[in-house]
Each structure stands twice: as structure tokens, then as C-alpha cells.
Write a protein that holds these residues in place. Structure first.
Motif, PDB file in Angstrom:
ATOM      1  N   LEU A 154       0.833  -1.204   0.000  1.00 16.65           N
ATOM      2  CA  LEU A 154       0.000   0.000   0.000  1.00 16.65           C
ATOM      3  C   LEU A 154       0.866   1.252   0.000  1.00 16.65           C
ATOM      4  O   LEU A 154       0.599   2.212  -0.738  1.00 16.65           O
ATOM      5  CB  LEU A 154      -0.920  -0.014   1.215  1.00 16.65           C
ATOM      6  N   ILE A 155       1.931   1.225   0.810  1.00 17.15           N
ATOM      7  CA  ILE A 155       2.845   2.374   0.845  1.00 17.15           C
ATOM      8  C   ILE A 155       3.551   2.523  -0.493  1.00 17.15           C
ATOM      9  O   ILE A 155       3.702   3.642  -1.018  1.00 17.15           O
ATOM     10  CB  ILE A 155       3.859   2.199   1.987  1.00 17.15           C
ATOM     11  N   GLU A 156       4.004   1.418  -1.065  1.00 20.01           N
ATOM     12  CA  GLU A 156       4.670   1.477  -2.366  1.00 20.01           C
ATOM     13  C   GLU A 156       3.732   2.009  -3.438  1.00 20.01           C
ATOM     14  O   GLU A 156       4.128   2.793  -4.311  1.00 20.01           O
ATOM     15  CB  GLU A 156       5.176   0.087  -2.748  1.00 20.01           C
ATOM     16  N   THR A 157       2.469   1.580  -3.376  1.00 19.55           N
ATOM     17  CA  THR A 157       1.492   2.072  -4.346  1.00 19.55           C
ATOM     18  C   THR A 157       1.302   3.573  -4.205  1.00 19.55           C
ATOM     19  O   THR A 157       1.273   4.318  -5.195  1.00 19.55           O
ATOM     20  CB  THR A 157       0.150   1.337  -4.158  1.00 19.55           C
ATOM     21  N   GLY A 158       1.181   4.041  -2.955  1.00 20.98           N
ATOM     22  CA  GLY A 158       1.032   5.475  -2.750  1.00 20.98           C
ATOM     23  C   GLY A 158       2.236   6.263  -3.240  1.00 20.98           C
ATOM     24  O   GLY A 158       2.094   7.338  -3.844  1.00 20.98           O
ATOM     25  N   THR A 159       3.432   5.721  -3.009  1.00 22.65           N
ATOM     26  CA  THR A 159       4.643   6.407  -3.470  1.00 22.65           C
ATOM     27  C   THR A 159       4.669   6.504  -4.987  1.00 22.65           C
ATOM     28  O   THR A 159       5.010   7.543  -5.568  1.00 22.65           O
ATOM     29  CB  THR A 159       5.882   5.665  -2.967  1.00 22.65           C
ATOM     30  N   ARG A 160       4.303   5.406  -5.667  1.00 20.99           N
ATOM     31  CA  ARG A 160       4.287   5.433  -7.135  1.00 20.99           C
ATOM     32  C   ARG A 160       3.249   6.410  -7.657  1.00 20.99           C
ATOM     33  O   ARG A 160       3.475   7.124  -8.643  1.00 20.99           O
ATOM     34  CB  ARG A 160       4.015   4.033  -7.670  1.00 20.99           C
ATOM     35  N   LEU A 161       2.086   6.469  -6.998  1.00 19.19           N
ATOM     36  CA  LEU A 161       1.041   7.378  -7.463  1.00 19.19           C
ATOM     37  C   LEU A 161       1.454   8.833  -7.284  1.00 19.19           C
ATOM     38  O   LEU A 161       1.161   9.691  -8.121  1.00 19.19           O
ATOM     39  CB  LEU A 161      -0.256   7.094  -6.710  1.00 19.19           C
ATOM     40  N   ILE A 162       2.149   9.119  -6.181  1.00 15.63           N
ATOM     41  CA  ILE A 162       2.632  10.493  -5.982  1.00 15.63           C
ATOM     42  C   ILE A 162       3.629  10.863  -7.069  1.00 15.63           C
ATOM     43  O   ILE A 162       3.602  11.970  -7.623  1.00 15.63           O
ATOM     44  CB  ILE A 162       3.267  10.626  -4.586  1.00 15.63           C
ATOM     45  N   ALA A 163       4.507   9.895  -7.395  1.00 17.31           N
ATOM     46  CA  ALA A 163       5.486  10.157  -8.450  1.00 17.31           C
ATOM     47  C   ALA A 163       4.798  10.389  -9.784  1.00 17.31           C
ATOM     48  O   ALA A 163       5.173  11.281 -10.559  1.00 17.31           O
ATOM     49  CB  ALA A 163       6.476   8.996  -8.543  1.00 17.31           C
ATOM     50  N   HIS A 164       3.773   9.588 -10.095  1.00 12.74           N
ATOM     51  CA  HIS A 164       3.032   9.778 -11.337  1.00 12.74           C
ATOM     52  C   HIS A 164       2.358  11.153 -11.363  1.00 12.74           C
ATOM     53  O   HIS A 164       2.323  11.828 -12.399  1.00 12.74           O
ATOM     54  CB  HIS A 164       1.978   8.682 -11.508  1.00 12.74           C
ATOM     55  N   GLY A 165       1.787  11.550 -10.215  1.00 12.09           N
ATOM     56  CA  GLY A 165       1.103  12.836 -10.166  1.00 12.09           C
ATOM     57  C   GLY A 165       2.038  14.006 -10.379  1.00 12.09           C
ATOM     58  O   GLY A 165       1.671  15.003 -11.013  1.00 12.09           O
ATOM     59  N   HIS A 174      -6.139   8.745 -15.606  1.00 17.12           N
ATOM     60  CA  HIS A 174      -5.280   7.567 -15.747  1.00 17.12           C
ATOM     61  C   HIS A 174      -4.664   7.178 -14.410  1.00 17.12           C
ATOM     62  O   HIS A 174      -4.596   5.989 -14.058  1.00 17.12           O
ATOM     63  CB  HIS A 174      -4.177   7.851 -16.770  1.00 17.12           C
ATOM     64  N   ILE A 175      -4.243   8.188 -13.639  1.00 17.41           N
ATOM     65  CA  ILE A 175      -3.640   7.908 -12.339  1.00 17.41           C
ATOM     66  C   ILE A 175      -4.671   7.289 -11.400  1.00 17.41           C
ATOM     67  O   ILE A 175      -4.381   6.348 -10.658  1.00 17.41           O
ATOM     68  CB  ILE A 175      -3.060   9.202 -11.739  1.00 17.41           C
TER      69      ILE A 175
END
Length: 488
Positions: A154-165, A174-175
Motif C-alpha cells: 500500500l505504501i509502495e502504491t502510494g509512493t508510485r502514485l505520488i510520483a506519477h502525479g 489515468h492515475i
């Protein structure tokens, strides 16, 4: 050094934005201020529970039941420590190969794989056992590890989503879709394993030679070392030899009311130049020696019975000749009765068959049924795959699988043909031990009915890799004496 402090302020402002400029300016001036934002210099360790990971692995080292329970819950990527994932994979591989699992056997397995020192050495395996309160709670330890792994994802997913944003502020839809997909994966309780790329094949486990009787395991290991062949080849043919001796004569009772014959269908497929013939000869020679001894011992008894039967038949034929042309004063009916009695006595003299333990490797189904009617327990042993060609229909348009299906289970074998009288066989027991080339197996798999009628499922397959190119050049002659007295 004001210029250094000023450079630091500029760098921090560029990284963090103007929103935090006041705090960084105060910090640059040397004033002690508590930051309202988490510091990048402090790296928080991802959620994990190493104690639970150790307890889950320790329970698997203590109990085979725990292996099944833990592996049903815990996947390799759930572990925080890569060493724990390596140990888990080794335990699963040993359990699948029906090898005993404990710290000592695990250490030997990891040593052979080159991973023992990577996971912490033998002492760490004992540490896992000591860190386990009880093996009965293995599933609970595994669930703890799985829950913590979900938090990390869950933390990794949040980190990736922040990077995408940050990279693409305009692609919010898409995000959001990607976030929903990853979150759904995290919530899923049953995850598919990682896909295996097409065209790749996992290495098959080595034949568990240690599961054999000690003297047989020693013999198999000696032959494999001397011939520089995989132990699978020798072990398969050793089982075929034992099955020839015990098949149909020894039964295994799994539980009351459920008995199985001990005859086996075995095949070890290897490419050409694998020294199959040498290993086949070393493993089957005791069977052929015993067969020759039995035939030699029965030779006098067979000749005696044949002579007695011929004499009795000759006497009965003489009485029949007299009954056909009775002389003066002779009672014809008495002569017929006497001839009939003599013929009955001759028929009662049984000539024992010539003992056989084996049949040719290219025998066809009908002669095989005849031989099973006489001997009941037989073995078709061959270093080639001619028998599979015959089963697949070399001499007939349609494969004749009946005798091979029934002789494996011990079902009554009975055929009715107009052209010839066929015998009935109660509890036939056929052993098959063949070392063909892999292409022969493909032909058998394509035979009509071989898969649907269960013939393929009756075989124990071994498909070891060839040692060609990896053999030792010089080997010492081996001397290993079997309990039966056979010395190769």
C-alpha cells in the motif's frame, strides 16, 4: 561561513518549494527550530515483522503439516528479508520432492544450491526453530507476515502514485484508474503466482535417491558415479527390477479394504549417447541371472514331467488302438473305459512351464496376454522404446491398450476371439521398465486413447538432463556387492 549556509538555503528552497522558505531561513541562521514537516534525512523502515517471518519458517522446519498451511497463505514476495524468501522456496521444493525437511537436511539442500551462506549459514536455520513458540500456530504467523506485506504494498502504491502525479498532473483519470487497479490487487486475498515466460521450463527436481532402501540407494549412487549418468536413470531401473521381483506377489494395503499391487510402470527418457544401455544392463542383470537360475533348476523337473506325460499318453493311445480293433474274446467297452482312464491320468500330469520373469521389449499385446496367462507376473524391460511403438499401434490400425491397462491394476484379463481360444488371467501383474528417447514419449501421448483411458497416468516418468559434456574423464572401478550376492 555565510556563503555555504546561503547555498544550502537556496538548494533547500529549490527542492522543497517556497512554502517552506521561512523555516529553512531560520535553520540557516543557526536557530534551533522544530520542523513541521518530516525530514528527508530520516528514513523510515517499511512495515515488517521479522519475528513473524522467522516463526513461520521455523514452524515449517518443525512440522510437515505447517508447510502446507503456511504455503497456502504466504507467498515468496510477502517476505521482507530476501533470505527468508530463499529459505521458504527451498522448503517448498524439498516438500514437493517428498524429502525430509529439518534444519540439517535444509542446510545440505541450500549448500548444494549455493545459497547456504547467503541465508546466514546452518546456525541461522537453528535460530529459526528456536524463534518459533509452537509449530501449531504456523498459519497465524504466516497471516501476520501477509498483512504486513499488504501494508508495504500500500505504501509502495502510494509512493508510485505520488510520483506519477508529479510527472503528469494532467492525467488524473489515468492515475486514478491505476490506483484503483493496484489497490484492488492489494485487497485480493488470492493472488496468482508470477507468470512463467513462454518457452522456459523449470528444472525438474533430482530423483530422491535417499528415499530408497539404503543398500539400493548405495548401489544406484555407485552406478551413477561410475557411468557418469544422472541418478534418475539408475533409480528408475532399480525400481523396475524390484517391481519385477515383487509385482503381483506382494501387495500394499493403504488402509483396510484398499490394496494395490506392487508392480510399476516406469520410464526414464533421455536423449541418445546418454549411456542408457550401460545403466540398464547393470540394473537388470540380477533379474536375468535369477531367471536363468530358475530355468536351469526346473530343467530336470520339466523333462521328467514331459516324459511321464508322453508315456501316459502313449499307453492311452495303445489302449485306444486295441479298443478300435478288439480281438476274439475281448470286451470292447472295457477296453474303451480303460483307455479313457489312462488318458485322464495322462492329462492330469502337469508339465510345469519354463520359468520366466521377463518378456521381450517388443512383444505385442496378444502374445503378452498368452504369457501372462501362463506366468501371471511378468516384466517388459528394454533399453529402447519399441514397446511404446507397439502400444501406439505399429502393427495395427488401432492401439490395443486393454492388456496394459488391466495388467497394471490386476483386473481379470479375458478375451473372446473367434479365430483362437484366449486364456483368462486372474490378477495379472505386469511391470514395465523402459529407457526410450523423449520423442518416443511424444508419439505415445499422441496415440488414440492413451491419455483418455488413463494409460499415460499409470507411468512414473523421469526426464533427467544428460551429463554429456559434464562427465569426469577418469573413474575408479566400483565394487558393490548386493545382498543377493551379485557384484557388478
Amino acid at each position: 561561513m555565510p556563503h555555504i549556509r546561503l547555498a544550502r538555503v537556496v538548494a533547500l528552497v529549490n527542492v522543497r518549494g517556497t512554502r517552506r522558505t521561512r523555516w529553512h531561513l531560520l535553520h540557516a541562521k543557526g536557530r534551533k527550530v522544530t520542523s513541521p514537516y518530516p525530514s528527508d534525512d530520516t528514513q523510515t523502515e517499511p512495515p515488517n515483522d521479522l519475528d513473524a517471518e522467522q516463526a513461520a519458517l521455523g514452524s515449517m522446519l518443525l512440522s510437515r503439516d505447517a508447510i502446507t498451511e503456511v504455503t497456502a497463505i504466504l507467498a515468496l514476495d510477502d517476505y521482507y528479508r530476501p533470505a527468508h524468501a530463499t529459505i521458504h522456496a527451498a522448503i517448498t521444493a524439498m516438500h514437493t520432492s517428498r524429502l525430509p525437511v529439518d534444519p540439517i537436511t535444509m542446510a545440505a539442500y541450500l549448500r548444494d544450491a549455493g545459497d547456504l551462506h547467503r541465508v546466514g549459514g546452518p546456525s541461522y536455520l537453528h535460530t529459526l526453530v528456536q524463534a518459533t513458540p509452537t509449530a501449531a500456530n504456523g498459519s497465524y504467523y504466516a497471516q501476520i507476515v501477509t498483512d504486513v506485506a499488504k501494508q508495504r504494498r500500500l505504501i509502495e502504491t502510494g509512493t508510485r502514485l505520488i510520483a506519477h502525479g508529479r510527472r503528469d498532473a494532467s492525467g488524473t483519470e489515468h492515475i486514478a484508474a491505476q490506483a484503483a487497479e493496484e489497490l484492488a490487487t492489494i485487497r485480493a486475498t488470492d493472488r496468482w503466482p508470477a507468470p512463467i515466460p513462454l518457452g522456459t521450463h523449470a528444472a525438474l527436481p533430482v530423483f530422491p535417491v535417499t528415499a530408497l532402501t539404503p543398500w539400493m540407494a548405495e548401489y544406484v549412487a555407485a552406478v551413477a558415479e561410475f557411468t557418469q549418468t544422472p541418478p534418475d536413470l539408475g533409480a528408475t531401473m532399480a525400481l523396475a527390477a524390484v517391481s519385477t521381483a515383487a509385482g503381483g506377489r506382494v501387495h500394499v494395503e493403504i488402509r483396510p479394504g484398499w490394496r494395490e499391487q506392487s508392480n510399476l510402470y516406469l520410464v526414464c527418457a533421455m536423449p541418445p549417447a546418454s549411456r542408457k544401455s550401460d545403466v540398464f544392463a547393470a540394473m537388470t542383470e540380477p533379474i536375468y541371472d535369477v531367471e536363468r537360475q530358475l530355468q536351469e533348476e526346473s530343467r530336470a523337473r520339466i523333462i521328467e514331467a514331459e516324459t511321464a506325460k508322453e508315456a501316459a499318453l502313449a499307453e492311452a493311445e495303445g489302449l485306444m488302438a486295441r479298443a478300435r480293433k478288439p480281438g476274439d474274446g475281448m470286451d470292447r467297452s472295457a477296453l474303451v473305459a480303460e483307455a479313457s482312464a489312462a488318458k485322464l491320468l495322462a492329462e492330469e500330469i502337469a508339465v510345469p512351464p519354463r520359468p520366466r520373469l521377463t518378456v521381450s521389449g517388443d512383444i505385442t499385446p496378444e502374445p503378452l496376454a498368452q504369457q501372462l496367462a501362463v506366468h501371471r507376473c511378468l516384466a517388459a524391460l528394454s533399453p529402447e522404446g519399441d514397446l511404446f511403438d507397439i502400444i501406439a499401434g505399429r502393427y495395427s490400425a488401432k492401439p490395443n491398450l486393454g492388456v496394459f491397462l488391466q495388467a497394471h491394476k490386476g483386473e481379470r484379463l479375458q478375451t473372446d476371439r473367434i479365430t483362437r481360444e484366449q486364456p483368462s488371467v486372474d490378477k495379472p501383474a505386469l511391470t514395465i521398465g523402459i529407457t526410450p528417447q523423449p520423442a518416443v514419449l511424444q508419439d505415445l501421448a499422441g496415440a488414440p486413447g492413451a491419455r483418455d483411458r488413463g494409460l499415460l497416468a499409470r507411468f512414473l516418468y523421469a526426464l533427467p538432463a544428460s551429463n554429456l559434456g559434464y562427465r569426469k574423464k577418469r573413474m575408479n572401478p566400483y565394487q558393490f556387492k548386493l545382498r543377493s550376492g551379485f557384484t557388478p
